[in-house]
Write an enzyme that holds these catalytic residues in place. Sequence first.
Site, PDB file in Angstrom:
ATOM      1  N   HIS A 167       0.825  -1.216   0.000  1.00  0.00           N
ATOM      2  CA  HIS A 167       0.000   0.000   0.000  1.00  0.00           C
ATOM      3  C   HIS A 167       0.857   1.263   0.000  1.00  0.00           C
ATOM      4  O   HIS A 167       1.941   1.310   0.578  1.00  0.00           O
ATOM      5  CB  HIS A 167      -1.037   0.001   1.124  1.00  0.00           C
ATOM      6  CG  HIS A 167      -0.502   0.075   2.525  1.00  0.00           C
ATOM      7  ND1 HIS A 167      -0.280   1.268   3.159  1.00  0.00           N
ATOM      8  CD2 HIS A 167      -0.190  -0.902   3.412  1.00  0.00           C
ATOM      9  CE1 HIS A 167       0.150   1.020   4.387  1.00  0.00           C
ATOM     10  NE2 HIS A 167       0.227  -0.282   4.568  1.00  0.00           N
TER      11      HIS A 167
ATOM     12  N   ASP B 269       5.924   1.702   6.825  1.00  0.00           N
ATOM     13  CA  ASP B 269       4.642   1.012   6.626  1.00  0.00           C
ATOM     14  C   ASP B 269       3.830   1.867   5.645  1.00  0.00           C
ATOM     15  O   ASP B 269       3.218   2.831   6.050  1.00  0.00           O
ATOM     16  CB  ASP B 269       3.941   0.864   7.973  1.00  0.00           C
ATOM     17  CG  ASP B 269       2.513   0.369   7.872  1.00  0.00           C
ATOM     18  OD1 ASP B 269       2.116  -0.096   6.800  1.00  0.00           O
ATOM     19  OD2 ASP B 269       1.786   0.469   8.887  1.00  0.00           O
TER      20      ASP B 269
ATOM     21  N   GLU C 197      -5.218   1.839   2.602  1.00  0.00           N
ATOM     22  CA  GLU C 197      -5.117   0.659   3.461  1.00  0.00           C
ATOM     23  C   GLU C 197      -5.397   1.017   4.909  1.00  0.00           C
ATOM     24  O   GLU C 197      -6.079   0.305   5.627  1.00  0.00           O
ATOM     25  CB  GLU C 197      -3.718   0.024   3.333  1.00  0.00           C
ATOM     26  CG  GLU C 197      -3.605  -1.369   3.969  1.00  0.00           C
ATOM     27  CD  GLU C 197      -3.116  -1.384   5.414  1.00  0.00           C
ATOM     28  OE1 GLU C 197      -3.088  -2.465   6.015  1.00  0.00           O
ATOM     29  OE2 GLU C 197      -2.778  -0.319   5.964  1.00  0.00           O
ATOM     30  N   GLU C 198      -4.852   2.164   5.337  1.00  0.00           N
ATOM     31  CA  GLU C 198      -4.912   2.542   6.758  1.00  0.00           C
ATOM     32  C   GLU C 198      -6.312   2.940   7.217  1.00  0.00           C
ATOM     33  O   GLU C 198      -6.536   3.137   8.406  1.00  0.00           O
ATOM     34  CB  GLU C 198      -3.920   3.689   7.041  1.00  0.00           C
ATOM     35  CG  GLU C 198      -2.459   3.353   6.758  1.00  0.00           C
ATOM     36  CD  GLU C 198      -1.842   2.335   7.723  1.00  0.00           C
ATOM     37  OE1 GLU C 198      -2.550   1.860   8.627  1.00  0.00           O
ATOM     38  OE2 GLU C 198      -0.661   2.002   7.543  1.00  0.00           O
TER      39      GLU C 198
ATOM     40  N   HIS D 229       3.509   3.004  12.994  1.00  0.00           N
ATOM     41  CA  HIS D 229       2.521   4.076  13.163  1.00  0.00           C
ATOM     42  C   HIS D 229       3.032   5.220  14.028  1.00  0.00           C
ATOM     43  O   HIS D 229       2.279   5.852  14.769  1.00  0.00           O
ATOM     44  CB  HIS D 229       1.188   3.536  13.711  1.00  0.00           C
ATOM     45  CG  HIS D 229       0.438   2.767  12.651  1.00  0.00           C
ATOM     46  ND1 HIS D 229      -0.925   2.574  12.700  1.00  0.00           N
ATOM     47  CD2 HIS D 229       0.854   2.154  11.527  1.00  0.00           C
ATOM     48  CE1 HIS D 229      -1.291   1.869  11.637  1.00  0.00           C
ATOM     49  NE2 HIS D 229      -0.226   1.596  10.918  1.00  0.00           N
TER      50      HIS D 229
END
Lengths: 339, 344
Positions: A62, A172, A200-201, A311
């Site tokens: 992603h 990420d 995606e998140e 994150h």
Amino acid sequence: MLKKIKDLCQIPAVSGGEEKVRAYLIKKIEGKADHEVDALGNLIVYKKGKKAAKNKVMLAAHMDEIGLIINLINDEGFLKFIKVGGIDTAVLLGRSVEIGDKAVKGVIGVKPIHLLKEEEKHTFPEDGELYIDIGAKSREDALKHVSLGDLAVLESQPTEFGTSLLKARALDDRAGCALLLHMIEQESQYDLTFAFTVQEEVGLRGAKTAAWALEPDYALVVEATTAADIAGVEAEKEVCSLGKGAVVSFMDRATVYDREMYKKAFELAEKHGIKIQPKAAVAGGNDAGAIHSAGGGAKTLAISLPCRYLHSASSTIDKNDLEEVYKLIVKLGEYYAND
Amino acid sequence: MQKHQQLKSSLFKLAQADGMPGAETTAAEVAKGELEKFMQVEKDVLGNVVGKIGGKGPHILLDAHLDQIGLIVTAIDEKGFIRFDRCGGADVRVLPAHEVLVWGEKTLYGLVCSMPPHLTKAESAGKAKPADELAIDVGMDKKSLSKIVKPGDRISLKGPQGELLGGRVFSPTLDDRAGVASVLRCLEILKDKEHGCRLTVLFSTQEETSGSGAKVASYKAEADEAIAVDVSFACAPGLLKEKCADLGGGTMVGVAPTLDRGMSKDLINLAQRENIPYQVEVMGGRTGTNADSIQNSGKGLKMALLSLPLRNMHTAVEVADLEDIESTARLMAAYILERGQENA
């Protein structure tokens, strides 16, 4: 590869605003493979191999990252925001941010410790109390530089440190994007399909439509996943460890992975001398959740880089793991294309 | 904001050099280099940077503290993570995933460990861990790390410096490098002016832990009066109006039982006369700054306090307004000129 990761991690692309990452990837891919962009903004790449594949294998990573979206500018010129994706307040407080296309600088305010009541010293403020200070003296002043709906990212310079670690924002999943980009740039044995997904998140939104349209037989999701091999965590609760190679998931909060594919990953790793480890916890989730169940379904596996402090603006990987993940996805791709 | 470019670069240079309580060497060297442009400078037993200019007029001491809040190494654990405690009043809520520098035999880059939201339990959500339950990741094993880092080594919070709108800047350590910058700016203003005052300029150590630096240096200086320059709270969401001043609203003249009422009044009158933006900061007893130790050191002296409004104090994104540093410098300079003339 390292340069690609650093480049990609410095591009702001909060969910729903992935265009700059997509443009970077398209520029690199042009001339090496055909590509198209779908309605949501997913970038689909068709890589020709030396031979036609028996099965359609899709590799996905992603493009989006967690961040903030501005939802209010108050009379004094301070900005309020909503968190986009799962972010702890601790990694926001007292950090600098860049807002919108003009990368307007701001800082996330903190009530000074001197003025806190005893219990407040160990309690994070509520989300509604958080704000960004861009130095504006009024709402009018702020509106010259930012707008409601602007996306913001934490400021973070890629930094190599320790024996072999790399810290950067958005590993990420820019690390996954860089690995797939590298794969597209090399010669391939078989035809392969790549999906660089959006959103995606915020609920695996892009992967769902991409997988629906592509109808893969097999899908490999390339991710960065939570390594808790840090101080004070018992060995059996570390989930996965930096430096121990590719992380393969058997189950997480979004997917029960194909058992045969899970076993095959370990078998291929052993055969080719690739470092591999299980994701030893049922936690988190990724695009596999949407991909394995899209349309008529696809056998799916997630292969991840172990990543500490996910994150946050300080997500950290071991550079040595990159090669292991890369080798494993190449071998898995070849195997399933021709199985 | 072109207006204060020189002030900004001077401030950023001072703020970039780290100096934690009791280990101020790096910050002290930079500040000393700047101060030497104006006067003879020495370092004393506690590491204070002390500059002197002779004069027949009253002896005035100007103070700004050199040290910044930081962390201190307590141990290295089996996995090679650094355990630490606070060295000064760091806010533990900002620490998870924060970038740091560990000042061992070599300076190491590191990150404070944090658990991602995917793995945290609901019952621990919303609660910050105390410093002694946190650790720092420098990406090394215990054996190689132990050769470089020892208990007692200091750790600084690392963060970028930058400019916001309207001449406002952010950086770590503006508490109190902004004060140091304003004292240097005051000396710049006075450079070609005859004031006749005897001056002692003190860039003091250990304010964030004990105030020992200023106490010792002011004892030795034996000045007649002193002005301390420190930071105070600038208004921001969630702060009570009576506890803060406007960022960009001008220098804050302290009025408090421990400060000399005559000096506070003179400073206010001067600010009005010279059109220097100012605000009054009222405190009910001690000030929580070096003014407390300087006033009461040795035989004592007349004490004043000028403060710079600062947001996010004790974090790596302290925000100051260059205009406030300028007005603080101007008011200090005006005071020194005035006192010199009175005695001419």
